[in-house]
Design a protein around this motif. Structure first.
Motif, mmCIF file in Angstrom:
data_model
loop_
_atom_site.group_PDB
_atom_site.id
_atom_site.type_symbol
_atom_site.label_atom_id
_atom_site.label_comp_id
_atom_site.label_asym_id
_atom_site.label_seq_id
_atom_site.Cartn_x
_atom_site.Cartn_y
_atom_site.Cartn_z
ATOM 1 N N ALA A 1 0.825 -1.207 0.000
ATOM 2 C CA ALA A 1 0.000 0.000 0.000
ATOM 3 C C ALA A 1 0.861 1.258 0.000
ATOM 4 C CB ALA A 1 -0.924 -0.001 1.218
ATOM 5 N N PHE A 2 1.974 1.204 0.724
ATOM 6 C CA PHE A 2 2.870 2.365 0.747
ATOM 7 C C PHE A 2 3.436 2.628 -0.637
ATOM 8 C CE2 PHE A 2 7.252 3.856 0.741
ATOM 9 C CZ PHE A 2 7.079 5.123 1.305
ATOM 10 N N TRP A 3 3.837 1.585 -1.347
ATOM 11 C CA TRP A 3 4.472 1.784 -2.649
ATOM 12 C C TRP A 3 3.476 2.275 -3.695
ATOM 13 C CZ3 TRP A 3 9.191 2.804 -2.603
ATOM 14 C CH2 TRP A 3 10.058 2.196 -1.678
ATOM 15 N N VAL A 4 2.219 1.892 -3.567
ATOM 16 C CA VAL A 4 1.199 2.472 -4.445
ATOM 17 C C VAL A 4 1.082 3.968 -4.168
ATOM 18 C CG1 VAL A 4 -1.255 2.487 -5.030
ATOM 19 C CG2 VAL A 4 -0.082 0.316 -4.658
ATOM 20 N N LEU A 5 1.052 4.325 -2.882
ATOM 21 C CA LEU A 5 0.992 5.738 -2.516
ATOM 22 C C LEU A 5 2.228 6.480 -3.000
ATOM 23 C CD1 LEU A 5 -0.570 7.914 -0.875
ATOM 24 C CD2 LEU A 5 0.852 7.277 1.083
ATOM 25 N N TRP A 6 3.393 5.854 -2.872
ATOM 26 C CA TRP A 6 4.645 6.460 -3.322
ATOM 27 C C TRP A 6 4.606 6.726 -4.831
ATOM 28 C CZ3 TRP A 6 8.612 5.563 -6.729
ATOM 29 C CH2 TRP A 6 9.833 6.204 -6.491
ATOM 30 N N GLY A 7 4.191 5.707 -5.594
ATOM 31 C CA GLY A 7 4.111 5.868 -7.045
ATOM 32 C C GLY A 7 3.098 6.919 -7.450
ATOM 33 N N GLY A 8 1.944 6.929 -6.775
ATOM 34 C CA GLY A 8 0.934 7.937 -7.072
ATOM 35 C C GLY A 8 1.407 9.340 -6.748
ATOM 36 N N SER A 9 2.139 9.473 -5.638
ATOM 37 C CA SER A 9 2.684 10.786 -5.261
ATOM 38 C C SER A 9 3.684 11.279 -6.292
ATOM 39 C CB SER A 9 3.358 10.702 -3.886
ATOM 40 O OG SER A 9 2.432 10.340 -2.879
ATOM 41 N N LEU A 10 4.504 10.365 -6.800
ATOM 42 C CA LEU A 10 5.477 10.742 -7.825
ATOM 43 C C LEU A 10 4.763 11.218 -9.095
ATOM 44 C CD1 LEU A 10 8.370 10.890 -8.899
ATOM 45 C CD2 LEU A 10 8.198 8.471 -9.512
ATOM 46 N N VAL A 11 3.762 10.465 -9.539
ATOM 47 C CA VAL A 11 3.007 10.863 -10.727
ATOM 48 C C VAL A 11 2.351 12.223 -10.512
ATOM 49 C CG1 VAL A 11 0.990 10.308 -12.148
ATOM 50 C CG2 VAL A 11 2.610 8.508 -11.529
ATOM 51 N N ASN A 12 1.760 12.394 -9.337
ATOM 52 C CA ASN A 12 1.074 13.645 -9.042
ATOM 53 C C ASN A 12 2.024 14.832 -9.094
ATOM 54 O OD1 ASN A 12 -1.147 15.315 -8.104
ATOM 55 N ND2 ASN A 12 -0.132 15.328 -6.115
ATOM 56 N N ARG A 13 3.219 14.670 -8.517
ATOM 57 C CA ARG A 13 4.175 15.777 -8.506
ATOM 58 C C ARG A 13 4.796 16.004 -9.879
ATOM 59 N NH1 ARG A 13 3.439 19.323 -4.718
ATOM 60 N NH2 ARG A 13 5.594 20.029 -4.956
ATOM 61 N N LEU A 14 4.918 14.962 -10.673
ATOM 62 C CA LEU A 14 5.398 15.143 -12.041
ATOM 63 C C LEU A 14 4.453 16.029 -12.841
ATOM 64 C CD1 LEU A 14 6.593 11.524 -12.917
ATOM 65 C CD2 LEU A 14 8.044 13.552 -12.795
ATOM 66 N N GLY A 15 3.170 15.964 -12.511
ATOM 67 C CA GLY A 15 2.188 16.785 -13.226
ATOM 68 C C GLY A 15 1.865 18.105 -12.565
ATOM 69 N N SER A 16 2.435 18.377 -11.400
ATOM 70 C CA SER A 16 2.076 19.591 -10.645
ATOM 71 C C SER A 16 2.787 20.806 -11.224
ATOM 72 C CB SER A 16 2.436 19.405 -9.164
ATOM 73 O OG SER A 16 1.681 18.377 -8.587
#
Length: 409
Positions: free
Chosen positions: A31-46
């Motif tokens: 679950a942490f790594w899904v959150l980690w990957g999602g956070s990375l994607v989100n910041r790449l688009g921010s």
């Protein structure tokens, strides 16, 4: 006679590499790594928020004075964002709060990019402020729910690394896209929000403890927690200093006749230091007392600001930012872990909402105080920031016994 296998030259190196990776990223739940990957994607688009002032002035024709007001409206919304997000995370669950926050942010970004007039534009900016960090308390609470206490500092540090990596790329890509038009930026940012929300909804089970909210309490419980309020006050002090990198550093460099292009390079040092140093030290922080690490982080930030007081060229400011960033790594990795120690499981969203409000309050105060100090002189500004960091360090050491008792309990 049997043949004895001799190790190849590559095996020891491969073993060392596996050990290096395992120590830093091993043992954390899926679950942490899904959150980690999602956070990375989100910041790449921010990309919208860092370039919002350029969009307002260059595309929408808003005056410089009115742009300041609009950005202040965003700031007011951001102060409300995380307390609301914390309530939603505790009431409706981490998945619903995080996914809902991301979808709301994406919809707001698209509406803002097509706002027909100034009134709608300002309203969208206020809603943007509310939705931009609505997900954060749920994300922090999800880590506290899913990751064992002994590993939380490392987990929060890895999230910081992902956020900074994504932000560094987004700044470069956003700058390039902004020079060719802003519409694609709004769509990419909204798309990244949607992907993050969908990842969490589809791949992470709900982690909220099965405790009735009426028995857990609400924000009244949080506000009666003296240790938490004191810690939030310390974070406000540090946040005022931290935000000067965005509020007054470019103005100070301009006053020193340093080209504006150099500001981007100086701020790029921040991302480089985080990306390079966090994997080297993040996994080691679990072994140390959290308050001492925080106090050290504040003290290191004080040294960075003291260096800024002596800077007269871009290289001097870059060195100051590099030193301050070392303190930032310690502070950001530990802060969420301290909140996790203080918060009852059923109120983790609200506790993270309060600490998010502390950051937002500091960010609002920062330009008001910083610009007035800068009017008197750059040296006074940075020495005052250094003094505030030392005050935060002393406050953290004073609060340490209370935090240790709560962590043990």
């Amino acid at each position: 006679m049997s043949k004895i296998h001799a190790p190849t030259a590559t095996e020891p190196a491969e073993g060392r590499l596996r050990a290096y990776v395992r120590v830093r990223v091993g043992g954390l739940p899926g679950a942490f790594w899904v959150l980690w990957g999602g956070s990375l994607v989100n910041r790449l688009g921010s990309m919208v928020n860092p370039f919002l002032s350029l969009y307002l002035t260059g595309v929408r024709g808003v005056s410089l004075a009115d742009t300041g007001i609009v950005l202040a409206v965003v700031g007011v919304g951001s102060v409300l964002s995380q307390p609301l997000g914390g309530f939603l995370a505790d009431r409706f669950g981490r998945r619903a709060a995080l996914t809902g926050g991301m979808l709301a942010n994406g919809a707001t970004l698209l509406t803002l990019g097509h706002a027909p007039g100034l009134t709608v534009l300002v309203a969208c900016c206020f809603v943007l402020g509310i939705t931009i960090d609505l997900f954060r308390p749920a994300a922090q609470a999800l880590v506290a729910d899913a990751v064992p206490a002994a590993e939380r500092t490392r987990a929060y540090g890895l999230l910081l690394w992902a956020v900074n990596l994504g932000f560094s790329v987004a700044m470069v890509l956003g700058g390039f896209l902004a020079s060719h038009g802003f519409q694609l930026i709004f769509w990419l940012d909204a798309g990244a929000c949607t992907v993050f929300g969908a990842l969490v909804w589809l791949a992470i089970p709900e982690t909220r403890p099965a405790v009735r909210e009426s028995s857990a309490g609400g924000y009244r419980t949080v506000l009666r927690d003296r240790a938490m309020l004191a810690f939030a006050g310390i974070i406000v002090v540090y946040a005022v200093v931290f935000q000067q990198a965005f509020a007054t550093l470019p103005l100070a460099m301009k006053a020193a006749a340093i080209p504006s292009s150099s500001y981007g390079i100086v701020m790029g040092v921040n991302g480089v230091v985080v990306i390079a140093m966090q994997p080297l030290i993040g996994h080691r922080l679990n072994a140390f007392d959290k308050s001492r690490v925080l106090a050290t982080g504040f003290a290191v930030a004080a040294c960075g600001n003291a260096l800024a007081a002596t800077a007269s060229a871009a290289a001097g400011y870059a060195l100051a930012v590099a030193v301050s960033t070392l303190g930032e790594i310690l502070v950001f990795a530990i802060t969420a872990a301290v909140v996790a120690d203080l918060a009852p499981a059923a109120l983790r969203g609200r506790y993270n909402g309060l600490i998010g409000m502390a950051w937002g309050t500091g960010f609002l105060i920062a330009p008001l105080v910083g610009t007035r100090l800068l009017d008197i002189g750059s040296t006074l500004l940075w020495l005052s920031c250094a003094a505030l960091c030392l005050l935060a360090s002393l406050g953290q050491l004073t609060l340490a016994p209370s935090l240790r008792r709560r962590a043990v309990g």
